[in-house]
Design a protein around this motif. Structure first.
Motif, PDB file in Angstrom:
ATOM      1  N   ARG A  15       0.700  -1.329   0.001  1.00  0.00           N
ATOM      2  CA  ARG A  15      -0.035   0.101   0.090  1.00  0.00           C
ATOM      3  C   ARG A  15       1.042   1.270   0.018  1.00  0.00           C
ATOM      4  NH1 ARG A  15      -4.382  -2.609  -1.397  1.00  0.00           N
ATOM      5  NH2 ARG A  15      -5.183  -3.975   0.262  1.00  0.00           N
ATOM      6  N   TYR A  16       0.384   2.274  -0.771  1.00  0.00           N
ATOM      7  CA  TYR A  16       1.262   3.375  -0.795  1.00  0.00           C
ATOM      8  C   TYR A  16       0.396   4.655  -0.836  1.00  0.00           C
ATOM      9  CZ  TYR A  16       4.908   0.092  -2.611  1.00  0.00           C
ATOM     10  OH  TYR A  16       5.708  -0.697  -2.884  1.00  0.00           O
ATOM     11  N   ILE A  17       1.071   5.984  -0.589  1.00  0.00           N
ATOM     12  CA  ILE A  17       0.488   7.065  -0.683  1.00  0.00           C
ATOM     13  C   ILE A  17       1.609   7.867  -1.431  1.00  0.00           C
ATOM     14  CG2 ILE A  17      -0.085   9.314   0.728  1.00  0.00           C
ATOM     15  CD1 ILE A  17      -1.034   7.551   2.734  1.00  0.00           C
ATOM     16  N   VAL A  18       1.007   8.530  -2.309  1.00  0.00           N
ATOM     17  CA  VAL A  18       2.002   9.330  -3.474  1.00  0.00           C
ATOM     18  C   VAL A  18       1.396  10.504  -3.740  1.00  0.00           C
ATOM     19  CG1 VAL A  18       3.396   9.131  -5.702  1.00  0.00           C
ATOM     20  CG2 VAL A  18       2.785   7.065  -4.448  1.00  0.00           C
ATOM     21  N   PRO A  19       1.714  11.563  -2.937  1.00  0.00           N
ATOM     22  CA  PRO A  19       1.320  12.811  -3.277  1.00  0.00           C
ATOM     23  C   PRO A  19       2.268  13.494  -4.338  1.00  0.00           C
ATOM     24  CG  PRO A  19       2.294  13.081  -1.128  1.00  0.00           C
ATOM     25  CD  PRO A  19       2.163  11.600  -1.523  1.00  0.00           C
ATOM     26  N   ALA A  20       1.608  14.322  -5.497  1.00  0.00           N
ATOM     27  CA  ALA A  20       2.361  14.545  -6.627  1.00  0.00           C
ATOM     28  C   ALA A  20       2.005  16.233  -6.903  1.00  0.00           C
ATOM     29  CB  ALA A  20       1.916  13.599  -7.853  1.00  0.00           C
ATOM     30  N   LEU A  21       3.074  16.492  -7.858  1.00  0.00           N
ATOM     31  CA  LEU A  21       2.696  17.941  -8.202  1.00  0.00           C
ATOM     32  C   LEU A  21       2.962  17.839  -9.832  1.00  0.00           C
ATOM     33  CD1 LEU A  21       4.799  19.983  -5.853  1.00  0.00           C
ATOM     34  CD2 LEU A  21       2.473  19.856  -6.217  1.00  0.00           C
ATOM     35  N   ASN A  22       2.234  18.562 -10.571  1.00  0.00           N
ATOM     36  CA  ASN A  22       2.239  18.663 -12.000  1.00  0.00           C
ATOM     37  C   ASN A  22       3.033  19.986 -12.349  1.00  0.00           C
ATOM     38  OD1 ASN A  22       0.936  16.516 -12.836  1.00  0.00           O
ATOM     39  ND2 ASN A  22      -0.778  17.353 -12.623  1.00  0.00           N
ATOM     40  N   PHE A  23       3.838  20.012 -13.003  1.00  0.00           N
ATOM     41  CA  PHE A  23       4.532  21.409 -13.575  1.00  0.00           C
ATOM     42  C   PHE A  23       4.230  21.546 -15.273  1.00  0.00           C
ATOM     43  CE2 PHE A  23       6.911  19.910  -9.819  1.00  0.00           C
ATOM     44  CZ  PHE A  23       6.572  21.118  -9.322  1.00  0.00           C
ATOM     45  N   TYR A  24       3.684  22.352 -15.680  1.00  0.00           N
ATOM     46  CA  TYR A  24       3.404  22.741 -17.154  1.00  0.00           C
ATOM     47  C   TYR A  24       4.642  23.681 -17.726  1.00  0.00           C
ATOM     48  CZ  TYR A  24      -1.114  20.770 -16.290  1.00  0.00           C
ATOM     49  OH  TYR A  24      -1.997  19.857 -15.899  1.00  0.00           O
ATOM     50  N   LEU A  25       5.634  22.989 -18.315  1.00  0.00           N
ATOM     51  CA  LEU A  25       6.817  23.759 -18.660  1.00  0.00           C
ATOM     52  C   LEU A  25       6.748  24.663 -19.953  1.00  0.00           C
ATOM     53  CD1 LEU A  25       9.198  21.099 -17.427  1.00  0.00           C
ATOM     54  CD2 LEU A  25       8.412  22.960 -16.213  1.00  0.00           C
ATOM     55  N   LEU A  26       6.061  23.896 -20.561  1.00  0.00           N
ATOM     56  CA  LEU A  26       5.837  24.556 -21.932  1.00  0.00           C
ATOM     57  C   LEU A  26       4.299  24.115 -22.461  1.00  0.00           C
ATOM     58  CD1 LEU A  26       8.912  23.217 -24.029  1.00  0.00           C
ATOM     59  CD2 LEU A  26       8.624  25.577 -23.100  1.00  0.00           C
ATOM     60  N   PRO A  27       3.775  24.753 -23.418  1.00  0.00           N
ATOM     61  CA  PRO A  27       2.275  24.581 -23.727  1.00  0.00           C
ATOM     62  C   PRO A  27       2.005  23.025 -24.019  1.00  0.00           C
ATOM     63  CG  PRO A  27       2.949  26.551 -24.922  1.00  0.00           C
ATOM     64  CD  PRO A  27       4.248  25.809 -24.304  1.00  0.00           C
ATOM     65  N   GLN A  28       3.262  22.213 -24.443  1.00  0.00           N
ATOM     66  CA  GLN A  28       3.100  20.786 -24.843  1.00  0.00           C
ATOM     67  C   GLN A  28       3.678  19.875 -23.905  1.00  0.00           C
ATOM     68  OE1 GLN A  28       5.042  23.018 -26.481  1.00  0.00           O
ATOM     69  NE2 GLN A  28       4.620  22.895 -28.810  1.00  0.00           N
ATOM     70  N   LEU A  29       4.445  20.447 -22.715  1.00  0.00           N
ATOM     71  CA  LEU A  29       5.318  19.634 -22.142  1.00  0.00           C
ATOM     72  C   LEU A  29       4.803  19.745 -20.592  1.00  0.00           C
ATOM     73  CD1 LEU A  29       7.860  18.248 -21.292  1.00  0.00           C
ATOM     74  CD2 LEU A  29       9.081  20.163 -21.304  1.00  0.00           C
ATOM     75  N   GLU A  30       4.495  18.521 -19.921  1.00  0.00           N
ATOM     76  CA  GLU A  30       3.966  18.214 -18.577  1.00  0.00           C
ATOM     77  C   GLU A  30       4.902  17.601 -17.748  1.00  0.00           C
ATOM     78  OE1 GLU A  30       0.352  16.463 -16.059  1.00  0.00           O
ATOM     79  OE2 GLU A  30       0.187  16.863 -18.424  1.00  0.00           O
ATOM     80  N   LEU A  31       5.265  18.000 -16.698  1.00  0.00           N
ATOM     81  CA  LEU A  31       6.137  17.067 -15.708  1.00  0.00           C
ATOM     82  C   LEU A  31       5.344  16.940 -14.552  1.00  0.00           C
ATOM     83  CD1 LEU A  31       8.903  15.820 -15.281  1.00  0.00           C
ATOM     84  CD2 LEU A  31       9.719  17.964 -14.404  1.00  0.00           C
ATOM     85  N   ASN A  32       5.456  15.474 -14.052  1.00  0.00           N
ATOM     86  CA  ASN A  32       4.582  15.114 -12.784  1.00  0.00           C
ATOM     87  C   ASN A  32       5.863  14.455 -11.908  1.00  0.00           C
ATOM     88  OD1 ASN A  32       3.418  12.730 -11.345  1.00  0.00           O
ATOM     89  ND2 ASN A  32       1.305  14.349 -11.878  1.00  0.00           N
ATOM     90  N   LEU A  33       5.807  14.906 -10.805  1.00  0.00           N
ATOM     91  CA  LEU A  33       6.727  14.535  -9.770  1.00  0.00           C
ATOM     92  C   LEU A  33       6.189  14.269  -8.482  1.00  0.00           C
ATOM     93  CD1 LEU A  33       9.653  16.857 -10.202  1.00  0.00           C
ATOM     94  CD2 LEU A  33       9.578  14.931 -11.128  1.00  0.00           C
ATOM     95  N   GLY A  34       6.384  13.027  -7.722  1.00  0.00           N
ATOM     96  CA  GLY A  34       6.013  12.715  -6.493  1.00  0.00           C
ATOM     97  C   GLY A  34       6.868  11.928  -5.674  1.00  0.00           C
ATOM     98  N   VAL A  35       6.383  12.096  -4.383  1.00  0.00           N
ATOM     99  CA  VAL A  35       7.286  11.165  -3.351  1.00  0.00           C
ATOM    100  C   VAL A  35       6.644  10.263  -2.875  1.00  0.00           C
ATOM    101  CG1 VAL A  35       8.755  11.316  -1.122  1.00  0.00           C
ATOM    102  CG2 VAL A  35       8.973  12.915  -2.818  1.00  0.00           C
ATOM    103  N   GLY A  36       7.026   8.784  -2.865  1.00  0.00           N
ATOM    104  CA  GLY A  36       5.779   7.911  -2.472  1.00  0.00           C
ATOM    105  C   GLY A  36       6.216   7.365  -1.120  1.00  0.00           C
TER     106      GLY A  36
END
Length: 56
Positions: A15-36
């Motif tokens: 079982r895991y909990i993974v809060p994450a953040l989305n970063f929209y760096l360019l109109p086409q580029l999305e980066l999703n990062l999280g610590v589980g």
């Protein structure tokens, strides 16, 4: 496909909990990062996860 097996014991399940953040760096580029964080003994302790998305 195979036989349906009984569920693993609670202490053998992962079982895991993974809060994450989305970063929209360019109109086409999305980066999703999280610590589980693992919640059971069978889980990994702490881990990093990332997803890179590109819209065509």
């Amino acid at each position: 496909m195979g036989l349906i097996q009984p569920l693993a014991k609670v202490d053998e399940q992962q079982r895991y909990i993974v809060p994450a953040l989305n970063f929209y760096l360019l109109p086409q580029l999305e980066l999703n990062l999280g610590v589980g964080i693992g919640l059971t003994r069978a889980s990994n302790g702490i881990f990093l996860k990332s997803i890179v998305g590109w819209t065509f």
